[in-house]
Design an enzyme around this catalytic site. Structure first.
Site, PDB file in Angstrom:
ATOM      1  N   GLU A 113       0.846  -1.190   0.000  1.00 23.24           N
ATOM      2  CA  GLU A 113       0.000   0.000   0.000  1.00 23.24           C
ATOM      3  C   GLU A 113       0.882   1.241   0.000  1.00 23.24           C
ATOM      4  O   GLU A 113       2.027   1.191   0.456  1.00 23.24           O
ATOM      5  CB  GLU A 113      -0.894   0.029   1.252  1.00 23.24           C
ATOM      6  CG  GLU A 113      -1.714  -1.228   1.487  1.00 23.24           C
ATOM      7  CD  GLU A 113      -2.255  -1.283   2.914  1.00 23.24           C
ATOM      8  OE1 GLU A 113      -2.589  -0.206   3.466  1.00 23.24           O
ATOM      9  OE2 GLU A 113      -2.322  -2.388   3.481  1.00 23.24           O
ATOM     10  N   LYS A 115       2.300   4.706   1.491  1.00 26.16           N
ATOM     11  CA  LYS A 115       2.455   5.225   2.850  1.00 26.16           C
ATOM     12  C   LYS A 115       1.958   6.670   2.861  1.00 26.16           C
ATOM     13  O   LYS A 115       2.624   7.577   2.385  1.00 26.16           O
ATOM     14  CB  LYS A 115       3.905   5.161   3.311  1.00 26.16           C
ATOM     15  CG  LYS A 115       4.084   5.565   4.773  1.00 26.16           C
ATOM     16  CD  LYS A 115       5.530   5.467   5.212  1.00 26.16           C
ATOM     17  CE  LYS A 115       5.642   5.816   6.689  1.00 26.16           C
ATOM     18  NZ  LYS A 115       5.176   7.188   6.991  1.00 26.16           N
ATOM     19  N   ASP A 117       1.089  10.389   3.863  1.00 25.43           N
ATOM     20  CA  ASP A 117       1.803  11.406   4.638  1.00 25.43           C
ATOM     21  C   ASP A 117       0.769  12.297   5.311  1.00 25.43           C
ATOM     22  O   ASP A 117       0.487  13.408   4.882  1.00 25.43           O
ATOM     23  CB  ASP A 117       2.713  12.223   3.719  1.00 25.43           C
ATOM     24  CG  ASP A 117       3.742  13.021   4.501  1.00 25.43           C
ATOM     25  OD1 ASP A 117       3.892  12.772   5.704  1.00 25.43           O
ATOM     26  OD2 ASP A 117       4.397  13.890   3.902  1.00 25.43           O
ATOM     27  N   TYR A 226      -8.455   7.530   5.250  1.00 23.69           N
ATOM     28  CA  TYR A 226      -8.243   6.246   4.582  1.00 23.69           C
ATOM     29  C   TYR A 226      -7.943   5.194   5.650  1.00 23.69           C
ATOM     30  O   TYR A 226      -7.022   5.358   6.460  1.00 23.69           O
ATOM     31  CB  TYR A 226      -7.073   6.329   3.595  1.00 23.69           C
ATOM     32  CG  TYR A 226      -7.419   7.029   2.312  1.00 23.69           C
ATOM     33  CD1 TYR A 226      -7.781   6.310   1.172  1.00 23.69           C
ATOM     34  CD2 TYR A 226      -7.394   8.417   2.228  1.00 23.69           C
ATOM     35  CE1 TYR A 226      -8.099   6.948  -0.016  1.00 23.69           C
ATOM     36  CE2 TYR A 226      -7.718   9.068   1.045  1.00 23.69           C
ATOM     37  CZ  TYR A 226      -8.070   8.328  -0.071  1.00 23.69           C
ATOM     38  OH  TYR A 226      -8.390   8.966  -1.240  1.00 23.69           O
ATOM     39  N   LYS A 320      10.793   3.992   2.382  1.00 28.23           N
ATOM     40  CA  LYS A 320      10.677   5.440   2.194  1.00 28.23           C
ATOM     41  C   LYS A 320      11.344   5.889   0.898  1.00 28.23           C
ATOM     42  O   LYS A 320      12.377   5.356   0.502  1.00 28.23           O
ATOM     43  CB  LYS A 320      11.320   6.179   3.384  1.00 28.23           C
ATOM     44  CG  LYS A 320      10.730   5.814   4.746  1.00 28.23           C
ATOM     45  CD  LYS A 320       9.327   6.347   4.913  1.00 28.23           C
ATOM     46  CE  LYS A 320       9.309   7.826   5.189  1.00 28.23           C
ATOM     47  NZ  LYS A 320       9.813   8.195   6.511  1.00 28.23           N
ATOM     48  N   CYS A 414      25.023  45.489  11.425  1.00 30.25           N
ATOM     49  CA  CYS A 414      24.132  45.120  10.325  1.00 30.25           C
ATOM     50  C   CYS A 414      24.825  45.327   8.975  1.00 30.25           C
ATOM     51  O   CYS A 414      25.348  46.420   8.716  1.00 30.25           O
ATOM     52  CB  CYS A 414      22.857  45.952  10.400  1.00 30.25           C
ATOM     53  SG  CYS A 414      21.737  45.705   9.011  1.00 30.25           S
ATOM     54  N   CYS A 417      22.817  48.464   7.180  1.00 31.39           N
ATOM     55  CA  CYS A 417      22.826  49.851   7.668  1.00 31.39           C
ATOM     56  C   CYS A 417      23.940  50.151   8.661  1.00 31.39           C
ATOM     57  O   CYS A 417      24.132  51.309   9.025  1.00 31.39           O
ATOM     58  CB  CYS A 417      21.476  50.200   8.293  1.00 31.39           C
ATOM     59  SG  CYS A 417      21.171  49.384   9.884  1.00 31.39           S
ATOM     60  N   CYS A 438      17.332  51.180   9.141  1.00 34.64           N
ATOM     61  CA  CYS A 438      17.797  50.123   8.249  1.00 34.64           C
ATOM     62  C   CYS A 438      16.941  50.045   6.984  1.00 34.64           C
ATOM     63  O   CYS A 438      15.713  49.912   7.052  1.00 34.64           O
ATOM     64  CB  CYS A 438      17.781  48.788   8.979  1.00 34.64           C
ATOM     65  SG  CYS A 438      18.425  47.423   7.993  1.00 34.64           S
TER      66      CYS A 438
END
Length: 682
Positions: A113, A115, A117, A226, A320, A414, A417, A438
């Site tokens: 089946e 898998k 998520d 499901y 997976k 920063c 600035c 800034c």
């Protein structure tokens, strides 16, 4: 009571259930939405006239009742186990060989089946009626989400009678709650339009929707269920119903559940790998997300023989899909400054083709994450990209590290600035303190400053400010007050183009008149981190003038009610930054007059003096409106729950972190109706 009416009512219930199945399970509606709504209206009319007719299996009972204040715990009668994982052919071969050895034969049927998520849940039915629904939790205990699950149209409230003719006394059906991709896209579009945080993917959306305290919110999310597994089962007709996983899924279908059509019984390694490749090809075209496939030994008697380990069955495994990842060079680490001042390191990579695109940059999140992954500039790194996920640097390969590799050091000023960078203790994100100066933050800081609760310049919208900034007319907040009428003409007059509803002279006059405001509004307009409307009012009331606040050290700031160390540091650092002081001095020079506080508060003893935190969406008020209601009644508004919080007011889609914190601290939790009752108290 008319027998004819009651018969018509029962017929309506059956018809609606059949149409629900055709629409939600078979994806093949038999009638139009309008015709379906007509059936529901007739049903509700009968139920309003004859409430004694209403039973738990009525379609009207899927959404109803008050929002919950907390999820109750449910102890699973049969543990909800997780699955082990394999990621390649070698690991799958090892699993297959274990099954051959345990069964003593290579002639083993496997039920395969996809898998899903989504979020695993269990549904308990007694005498054919849904008793409760619960999440997996830790496998032994989950959360009661019955009210939320009842809104899922693919979950039967009453089971169909199976072909054998007898419903089991008890059956627990395990499966996955998930959201279709198309429904997820609609939800994200709606969230963006509402200006709220969007879910990252359909799985998060499904989990978040099921954990809504208000089931009415869940009902709007169009979740699906499901079925794929069995918990407790009690039936006088248990023998001969199903002997294997494949027959169990057929049995679920006969009860009215949705099961995957993408399932197959196979033999041997060749069959397992063939199914895996088939699902990998179909993956993108499926209406829902899957992250692999599940193989189960089909025969239940063999499953019992093979047995279990502590948290997983030995007879089943999840194969997976591997996220696509590649190896490349980390050439450099650049720092980007976001609109809130957050500094984010970004990896500059040697171009590499991964996940279907050429990747040259990837986010590194923050300084702590770089240290955790042991990344150095010059390293060879593993980059992953799966689907539309933002590229991510997974790890470095220290064994390939060159001699000239160097450590990344977060800048102390920063890069945009030059203002100081702060990183409060306990926080992972470093931030620029030059909020008023800034360039990376200027648009958002001005949008905040002119908002209704701050300087309140009516007619100056977000798009106008964006246009003024992009055209170079304004670079900082004080520039707004230097604009002439002709400067404002850049916005145009065509309402279709700019949404401007006032002439430039009128807008200019409103900008100038906003210079007469209160100290608390001015403080709030500055956009100091952690300083909301209530704190701005408290600062103004405590100090009385702007200069005293600007020169106060943290010890003086902490004396203000509800100002803690983190907030005090934020305020002190903001006013310590020369660039911010320069903008403030310019504003005062341009004619700002800071008036005494407005005292138009209508005190309500039930509200006054109490601290409130609001989370979620309220029906009667917008967020800024409810803040004003609380403040006007003498209460206080805070952005986060702490020991000082008296009430958490919750609407739909409340924040999980705030709710959890309130529950941990024993904070009183109010629904909107309870808050309205509190407002009416005198």
């Amino acid at each position: 009571m008319s027998e004819e009416d009651f018969s018509d009512y029962e017929s309506l219930k059956t018809q609606i259930a059949e149409h629900d199945r055709a629409y939600y399970i078979e994806d093949n509606p038999k009638i139009s939405d309008a015709e379906y709504d007509g059936l529901m209206r007739r049903l509700l009319e009968y139920e309003s006239l004859h409430p004694e007719w209403v039973t738990p299996d009525s379609p009207s009972q899927r959404v109803g009742g008050e929002a919950l204040k907390i999820f109750n715990s449910v102890r699973h009668t049969v543990p909800m186990l997780s699955l082990g994982n394999v990621f390649n052919t070698e690991e799958l071969t090892a699993f297959y060989n274990r099954m051959v050895e345990a069964c003593g034969t290579r002639d083993i049927e496997f039920n395969c089946e996809p898998k899903f998520d989504g979020l695993a849940i269990t549904l308990r039915y007694e005498q054919g009626l849904l008793k409760y629904a619960a999440t997996r939790g830790d496998g032994q205990t989950g959360e009661d989400v019955t009210a939320q699950v009842k809104t899922i149209r693919t979950v039967p409230i009453k089971l169909n009678r199976p072909n054998e003719g007898t419903l089991p006394e008890v059956i627990e059906v395990r499966g996955e709650a998930l959201m279709f991709k198309r429904d997820f896209e609609k939800l994200v579009k709606f969230q963006k339009e509402q200006g709220v945080q969007t879910f990252a993917n359909p799985r998060n959306a499904a989990a978040g929707s099921l954990r809504q305290l208000d089931p009415k919110v869940t009902s709007k999310r169009n979740l699906r269920f499901y079925a794929y597994g069995l918990g407790e089962f009690k039936s006088s007709n248990s023998k001969g119903i199903f002997k294997n996983q494949s027959e169990l899924l057929d049995y679920f279908l006969s009860l009215g559940f949705n099961v995957t059509e993408h399932r197959e019984v196979v033999y041997g390694m060749e069959g397992l790998l063939g199914f895996f490749e088939t699902m990998k090809e179909k993956r993108e075209a499926l209406p829902f997300d899957i992250d692999g496939v599940v193989y189960k030994v089909n025969d239940f008697s063999l499953q019992e023989k093979i047995g279990y380990i502590s948290k997983a069955p030995r007879f089943a495994i999840a194969h997976k899909f591997a996220a696509e990842q590649m190896q490349t060079k980390l050439l450099d680490i650049e720092v980007q400054v976001g609109r809130t001042g957050a500094l984010t390191p970004v990896a500059k990579l040697e171009p590499v083709f991964v996940g279907g695109v050429t990747v040259q940059k990837a986010t590194l999140h923050n300084e702590d994450e770089i240290a955790r992954k042991n990344l150095m500039i010059g390293d060879t790194v593993i980059v992953r990209r799966a689907g539309d996920v933002i590229p991510e640097v997974m790890e470095s390969l220290p064994e390939l590290r060159p001699a000239d590799a160097r450590k990344f050091i977060m800048p102390t000023s920063c890069p945009v600035c030059g203002s100081a960078v702060e990183k409060p203790e306990g926080e992972a994100v470093a931030r620029c303190t030059g909020g008023l100066f800034c360039a990376a933050q200027v648009t958002q800081s001005i949008i905040h400053a002119v908002s209704r609760k701050a300087l309140n310049i009516d007619g100056l919208g977000d798009k106008h400010i964006q246009k003024l900034v992009s055209s170079g007319k304004i670079n900082h907040l004080d520039d707004l007050y230097r604009l002439s009428v002709s400067d404002l003409n850049v916005l145009g007059r065509n309402a279709e183009e700019s949404k401007l509803e006032v002439l430039a002279p009128t807008l200019h006059a409103r900008i100038q008149s906003s210079k007469s405001t209160t100290l608390s509004r001015f403080l709030f307009a500055l956009g100091i981190r952690h300083v909301g409307e209530t704190t701005a009012r408290d600062l103004a009331k405590h100090f009385g003038d702007l200069q005293s606040i600007m020169t106060a050290d943290t010890s003086k700031l902490i004396e203000v009610p509800n100002v803690g160390e983190v907030m005090a540091d934020s305020i002190h650092n903001f006013f310590k930054e020369p660039h911010n002081r320069e903008v403030i001095e310019n504003l005062l020079t341009l004619g700002f007059e800071l008036k005494a506080e407005e005292e138009n508060i209508s005190i309500n003893p039930a509200i006054a003096g109490h601290s409130f935190v609001v989370t979620g969406t309220l029906e009667s008020w917008k967020r800024d409106e409810i803040s004003q209601v609380i403040i006007s009644a003498g209460g206080r508004i805070s952005s986060s729950v702490s020991k000082k919080t008296d009430y958490l007011l919750i609407g739909s889609e409340p924040g999980d972190s705030k709710l959890k914190k309130a529950q941990e601290l024993g904070t009183k939790i109010l629904t909107e109706s309870e808050f309205k009752a509190l407002l009416q108290k005198k």
